[in-house]
Design an enzyme around this catalytic site. Structure first.
Site: not given
Ligand code: BGC
Length: 502
Positions: A333, A335, A402
Site C-alpha cells: 500500500n 500513497y 492500495e
Molecule cells: C488503509 C485504508 C484507508 C486508506 C486511506 C490505508 O492506510 O488501509 O483503510 O482507508 O489508507 O486513508
C-alpha cells in the site's frame, strides 16, 4: 559499424523516445496479464455494525465511546451500508471492467466474541453471497482477513495484539475462514498494514484501541502480528493450498523517504527510514529477522534509557525461521512521499519509535497535496519505492493493494484524482518496462467513499461519491470513474491514439 548495427541503434532510439508523451507520461500499454482492481474494507463500508449477530469491534467501541477522536464525530454504524448494498458495489466494479475486488472479512461478523465459541452463520452467509455475486460477474476476490477491526472482547479480555495468545486466536480465525471460503477465494491477505495496527493502535494510541505505549507496546504488537501472519500462512500452506493453489501475503504500507540531499548522511537517513517504516515488517518475512539498523538502534537507545534489554523484542532462531518465507507475493500500500534529512540524535528520554529512527521529515512546498499535510502527490516516489523493494527483496511478484487520492471537498469534478492516477500509473509503467519490476496488479483505494477512520466522512477517496446524508446511501459517479474505466479498457494512461503498441 555495420548497416545492421546502425539500424538496430536507430530502432532502439525510436523505441525509447516513443515511451513518453509530451507531458512525460509513459505511453506503453500495461502487459496483457496485468490486472486492475479496487479495494475497501469491512469496517469502512459494510455498516450493519450490530446486525445479524455481528459482534462489536475496537473501532465500533472507539467511535461510540470517544466521539471527539473522530473529526466529524461519526461512527461506522451504517457507513456505505454495503452489507445491504453489496450487489450495487459489485455492479460498479463490473461496469468499470476491473479484474479484482479487494474486500475484508470482519472477524466479529464470523466470530462475534473473537473466540471460536460461537460461529455466526448469518455472517458466514453474507460473505458467501458476496463471493457468489463476484463469481457470477467474473471478478476475482482479494480477501483481507484483518483490516484493523479486532473484536472488542479480545481487547478487553486479553489485551489484543499486546498478548501473544493473539497469535493462536488469529490462527484459529484464519483457519476457519480458509475452511469456509477455500472454494471461493484464491488470493488472501492476512493482515492489512501492521504499522497502523501497532504504531497508531498500541504506540501513539491515536487509533483504536487507543493504547499509548510508544516505543514499547508498538514493538510487542509488531512481533505478535508477524507471528500471527506467519502462523496463518503456514496453516494455509499445509492444509489448504493443495486444493486451489491460492496465494497469501501480508500487506505492508510505506511512504517513500527521499533523501533531502546527496550527502551520505541524508542517504543514510532515507535508508534508515525505509527500514523502520517498511523493513521492520518486510525483512523478517522476505529475508529473516529484524533489519540490522532497527535492531542496533533500538538496543542502543534502550540501553541509554536504562532498560536492561532492548525494547524491540528479540526474535528467537525458531521464530526467525517460522516467519521467514511466509509470502507468495509482496502486497504494497502506498500513497505518498516525504523528504528526510539526517539530524542529531533525538534526546534520550521517554521511549518512542520516532526517536529510535531520529530523522528530520519535511515536505517540498511545491508538491501538490491531498487532504492532509503528509499527503504529497509524488508519482516518482512510487517508482523509487518499487525499485527499493526489488533491490532489497529480489524479483518478488508485487501487487499494489492500495493507492489513491484523498481530497477534502469530495468534488465530482475530481481532476486532481485523475492527475494522481495518471501520474502514479505512469510510474508503474516505468517500473515495469524500464526497471523490470515484477509488478502484476494495481488495486486502487477506492471505488466508493467510505468511513475514513479518524477522518470519518470528511476525507474522500472514491471514484463514486456516497451521499452519507441520504438513508439510501446512493453512489454517485465522479469524473475519475470514467477516466479509470478508460485506462482499464485501453490499458494505457494517455489518449488511446497516443498509446504505444509493440
Ligand atoms: C488503509 C485504508 C484507508 C486508506 C486511506 C490505508 O492506510 O488501509 O483503510 O482507508 O489508507 O486513508
Amino acid at each position: 559499424m555495420s548497416i545492421v548495427n546502425m539500424w538496430i541503434i536507430a530502432l532502439f532510439c525510436l523505441f525509447t523516445l516513443s515511451v513518453a508523451d509530451d507531458s512525460g507520461f509513459n505511453t506503453r500499454r500495461f502487459p496483457a496479464n496485468f490486472k486492475f482492481g479496487a479495494a475497501n474494507a469491512a469496517p469502512q463500508i459494510e455498516g450493519a455494525w450490530n446486525l445479524d449477530g455481528k459482534g462489536e469491534t475496537i473501532w465500533d467501541h472507539f467511535a461510540h465511546n470517544y466521539p471527539e477522536r473522530i473529526v466529524d464525530r461519526t461512527t461506522p454504524d451504517i457507513a456505505c451500508d454495503s452489507y445491504h448494498k453489496y450487489k450495487e458495489d459489485v455492479a460498479l466494479v463490473k461496469q468499470m471492467g476491473l479484474d479484482i475486488y479487494r474486500l475484508s472479512i470482519a472477524w466479529s461478523r464470523i466470530l462475534p466474541t473473537g473466540y471460536t465459541d460461537q460461529v455466526n452463520s448469518l455472517g458466514v452467509q453474507y460473505y458467501k453471497n458476496l463471493f457468489k455475486e463476484l463469481k457470477e460477474n467474473g471478478i476475482e476476490p482479494l480477501v483481507t482477513l484483518y483490516h484493523w477491526d479486532l473484536p472488542q472482547p479480545l481487547q478487553e479480555s486479553m489485551g489484543g495484539w499486546l498478548n501473544e495468545t493473539i497469535v493462536d486466536l488469529f490462527a484459529d480465525y484464519a483457519r476457519l475462514c480458509f475452511e469456509l471460503f477455500n472454494d471461493d477465494v484464491t488470493s488472501w491477505i492476512t493482515i492489512n498494514e501492521p504499522k497502523q495496527v501497532c504504531l497508531a493502535g498500541y504506540g501513539s494510541g491515536i487509533f483504536a484501541p487507543g493504547i499509548q505505549s510508544d516505543g514499547v507496546g508498538d514493538y510487542i504488537c509488531i512481533k505478535n502480528v508477524l507471528l500471527a501472519h506467519a502462523k496463518a500462512y503456514r496453516i494455509y500452506d499445509q492444509d489448504f493450498r493443495m486444493k486451489n493453489k491460492g496465494k497469501v501475503a501480508m500487506v505492508i504500507d510505506s511512504t517513500f523517504w527521499e533523501p533531502g540531499s546527496d550527502s551520505e548522511a541524508d542517504k543514510e537517513a532515507s535508508e534508515r527510514s525505509l527500514q523502520f517504516d517498511l523493513g521492520i515488517y518486510g525483512h523478517p518475512i522476505y529475508i529473516g529477522d529484524w533489519p540490522e539498523v532497527v535492531k542496533t538502534r533500538v538496543a542502543m537507545r534502550s540501553e541509554l534509557e536504562g532498560f536492561t534489554q532492548s525494547r524491540l523484542p528479540e526474535l528467537t532462531a525458531e521464530e526467525i525461521e517460522f516467519i521467514k518465507g511466509t509470502h507468495d507475493y509482496l502486497a504494497l500500500n502506498h500513497y505518498s512521499t516525504q523528504m528526510v534529512n539526517a539530524t542529531q540524535e533525538w534526546p534520550i528520554g521517554n521511549p518512542s519509535s520516532a526517536a529510535d529512527r531520529s530523522v528530520l521529515v519535511w515536505n517540498r512546498p511545491e508538491w501538490v497535496k491531498g487532504s492532509s499535510d503528509w499527503f504529497n502527490v509524488v508519482p516518482w516516489g512510487l517508482r523509487k519505492l518499487l525499485n527499493w523493494l526489488k533491490n532489497e527483496y529480489g524479483d518478488e511478484e508485487i501487487i499494489i493493494t492500495e493507492n489513491g487520492y484523498a481530497d477534502a471537498d469530495g468534488t465530482l469534478e475530481d481532476d486532481r484524482r485523475i492527475a494522481y492516477y495518471q501520474g502514479y500509473l505512469s510510474s508503474c509503467l516505468d517500473a515495469i518496462y524500464e526497471d523490470n519490476v515484477n509488478l502484476t496488479a494495481y488495486v486502487t483505494w477506492s471505488i466508493i467513499d467510505d468511513w475514513e477512520w479518524l477522518g470519518g466522512f470528511s476525507s474522500f477517496l472514491g471514484m463514486y461519491r456516497v451521499d452519507f446524508n441520504d438513508p439510501e446511501r446512493p453512489r454517485i459517479k465522479r469524473k475519475s470513474a470514467d477516466y479509470f474505466t478508460q485506462i482499464v479498457k485501453n490499458r494505457c494512461v494517455v489518449d488511446e491514439n497516443q498509446c504505444t503498441d509493440y
